[in-house]
Design an enzyme around this catalytic site. Structure first.
Site, mmCIF file in Angstrom:
data_model
loop_
_atom_site.group_PDB
_atom_site.id
_atom_site.type_symbol
_atom_site.label_atom_id
_atom_site.label_comp_id
_atom_site.label_asym_id
_atom_site.label_seq_id
_atom_site.Cartn_x
_atom_site.Cartn_y
_atom_site.Cartn_z
ATOM 1 N N HIS A 118 -33.956 16.836 -80.541
ATOM 2 C CA HIS A 118 -34.291 17.507 -79.275
ATOM 3 C C HIS A 118 -33.875 16.651 -78.076
ATOM 4 O O HIS A 118 -33.235 17.147 -77.141
ATOM 5 C CB HIS A 118 -35.785 17.816 -79.210
ATOM 6 N N GLU B 61 -41.789 25.699 -76.286
ATOM 7 C CA GLU B 61 -41.449 24.480 -77.018
ATOM 8 C C GLU B 61 -42.222 24.510 -78.321
ATOM 9 O O GLU B 61 -43.451 24.602 -78.316
ATOM 10 C CB GLU B 61 -41.792 23.224 -76.194
ATOM 11 N N GLU C 293 -43.899 22.937 -81.077
ATOM 12 C CA GLU C 293 -44.483 21.604 -81.278
ATOM 13 C C GLU C 293 -45.693 21.708 -82.198
ATOM 14 O O GLU C 293 -46.198 22.788 -82.476
ATOM 15 C CB GLU C 293 -44.976 21.011 -79.936
ATOM 16 N N ASP D 215 -45.788 24.534 -76.183
ATOM 17 C CA ASP D 215 -45.860 23.837 -74.904
ATOM 18 C C ASP D 215 -44.882 24.496 -73.928
ATOM 19 O O ASP D 215 -43.771 24.024 -73.720
ATOM 20 C CB ASP D 215 -45.516 22.362 -75.144
ATOM 21 N N TYR E 226 -38.693 17.470 -61.187
ATOM 22 C CA TYR E 226 -39.111 16.379 -62.080
ATOM 23 C C TYR E 226 -38.716 14.973 -61.636
ATOM 24 O O TYR E 226 -39.250 13.986 -62.141
ATOM 25 C CB TYR E 226 -38.632 16.641 -63.511
ATOM 26 N N LYS F 51 -44.695 22.608 -66.223
ATOM 27 C CA LYS F 51 -45.332 22.432 -67.527
ATOM 28 C C LYS F 51 -46.813 22.789 -67.543
ATOM 29 O O LYS F 51 -47.325 23.167 -68.589
ATOM 30 C CB LYS F 51 -45.211 20.953 -67.954
#
Ligand code: MN
Length: 414
Positions: free
Chosen positions: A132, A198, A200, A232, A243, A252
């Site tokens: 990833h 995401e 996870e 996520d 960011y 997020k």
């Protein structure tokens, strides 16, 4: 192990599993386990004396979260699991023979509602799949230097937000925010256009460490109660603009979704496996003297609003370059105190092949390779009305332990 409860042969919730969760029917929130498609109220069993001999407080299972139960420690929680396995095995008649207790304690899956299993004090997200991190570095920076120099030396992570962690079944509104197109001079405000999942998993801390103390790699698993499947969510366009230099923020923290059942580390033990080879050699405080990885199959599915669905990823937890034990050792090496109920996300779990990538960003390769859906539409990222379903299970020698699923529908921005 065979049970007097009907367990479908492909069930995630075999008698070997015995996860813990929080459910409600019509009488408040209580702790439960799941066997096949049957939900078992642990408070009812406890108050009928079926856990006698185990040091459980009277109200151990009548709380709205599992934090206090988990805090009792593995001696107690493992003894509880073992007693449940005993009570539900074919040859045991203690509960099986008590018709009224069976009526009071057992529910069908579709009769109950599941809730967040723990109060998550703090949430940390790692970035521990090499595939990833390499894909993201290739897409946004330089294929020749896809990984930052620190990546191979420490489990990179950031502190996320716990207040927006929600349980499977909770819809997620498309976030709004500030974005800036590459060719625009100034940013604009509106609904996120590049909404992503995401794939996870996350672990739940089961034993606190004091401020100033550290947890070694060897001791780390004593401090982990169990795991859940973890979506996520990411707003890629918001994330991209915001960011620098402090990392993930509003792209997020609008939602992170978890599956409702915590699968214990003891249930996962038969599926322990080796981590990918770590080169360069890690510093001594991160060295592993045994296998700390787990072979857990993962699947991500997109379901369109008409009910058609498509599997967009089949990955595996074992691709994690940095193990949970290393993550926890690193997290506490500076004396950071972890608390019972804290949650750590693995980071997006991408495998080596494109059909094992763990986010739409990678699957659609930044929108250049759209995915065809069964209804004829295409997906580069997620649309309103889509549901994302993530599943996880382990299987070996006919023994299956699974996590069930985390399912969330995307609603339009408010
Ligand atoms: Mn993440």
């Amino acid at each position: 192990m065979s049970s007097w409860i009907d367990i479908p042969s492909n069930s995630d919730f075999s008698l070997e599993n015995i996860p813990f969760g929080i459910y409600s029917k019509n009488n408040g929130l209580r702790a439960a386990t799941r066997i096949g498609n049957t939900i078992v109220d642990l408070d009812v069993l406890h108050k009928a004396g079926l856990f006698s001999g185990i040091s459980l407080p009277e109200e151990a299972f009548s709380q709205s979260v599992l934090n206090d139960f988990i805090s009792l420690g593995k001696l107690v929680t493992n003894a509880t699991r073992a007693r449940i396995q005993e009570l539900f095995s074919t040859e045991n008649s203690q509960l099986q023979g008590n018709e009224q207790l069976v009526i009071d304690a057992l529910w069908k899956l579709d009769e109950v509602q599941m809730h967040l299993p723990v109060r998550v004090g703090d949430y940390t997200d790692f970035y521990s799949s090499k595939e990833h991190a390499t894909n993201v570095g290739t897409l946004f920076r330089d294929p020749a230097n896809a990984l930052f120099p620190n990546w191979s030396h420490l489990p990179v992570g950031y502190h996320g937000r716990s207040s927006s962690i929600v349980v499977s079944g909770t819809p997620v509104h498309r976030p709004k925010g500030q974005t800036k197109a590459d060719d625009a001079d100034v940013p604009s405000f509106g609904p996120c256009r590049l909404l992503d999942f995401e794939l996870e998993m996350a672990f739940i801390v089961g034993k606190s460490n004091d401020l100033g103390s550290s947890v070694s790699v060897e001791k780390a698993e004593d401090h982990i109660f169990g795991m859940v499947v973890f979506n996520d969510w990411s707003a890629r366009d918001i994330q991209k603009w915001e960011y620098v230099p402090l990392g993930p923020f509003l792209g997020k923290n609008f939602a992170s979704s978890i599956s409702p059942w915590i699968i214990t580390m003891e249930a996962l033990e038969p599926f322990r496996t080796a981590s990918p080879t770590q080169d360069p050699k890690v510093l001594p405080y991160l060295e592993m003297k045994k296998d700390h990885n787990f072979d857990i199959n993962l699947e991500a599915i997109i379901e369109t609003s008409n009910g058609d669905s498509k599997t967009v990823s089949n990955s595996n937890f074992k691709y994690m370059y940095w193990s949970m034990a290393q993550q926890l050792a690193h997290h506490t090496v500076n004396g950071c105190n972890m608390q019972v109920g804290d949650m750590c996300g693995s980071g997006t779990l991408s495998g080596p092949a494109p059909d094992s990538y763990g986010s739409m960003l990678e699957i659609s390769w930044k929108g250049t390779k759209p995915v065809s859906m069964p209804d004829g539409t295409e997906r580069k990222f997620l649309q309103d009305g889509d549901s994302v379903i993530m599943k996880a299970f382990c299987e070996k020698d006919g023994n299956r332990i699974g996590f069930g699923e985390v399912r969330s529908k995307i609603l339009p921005a408010i």
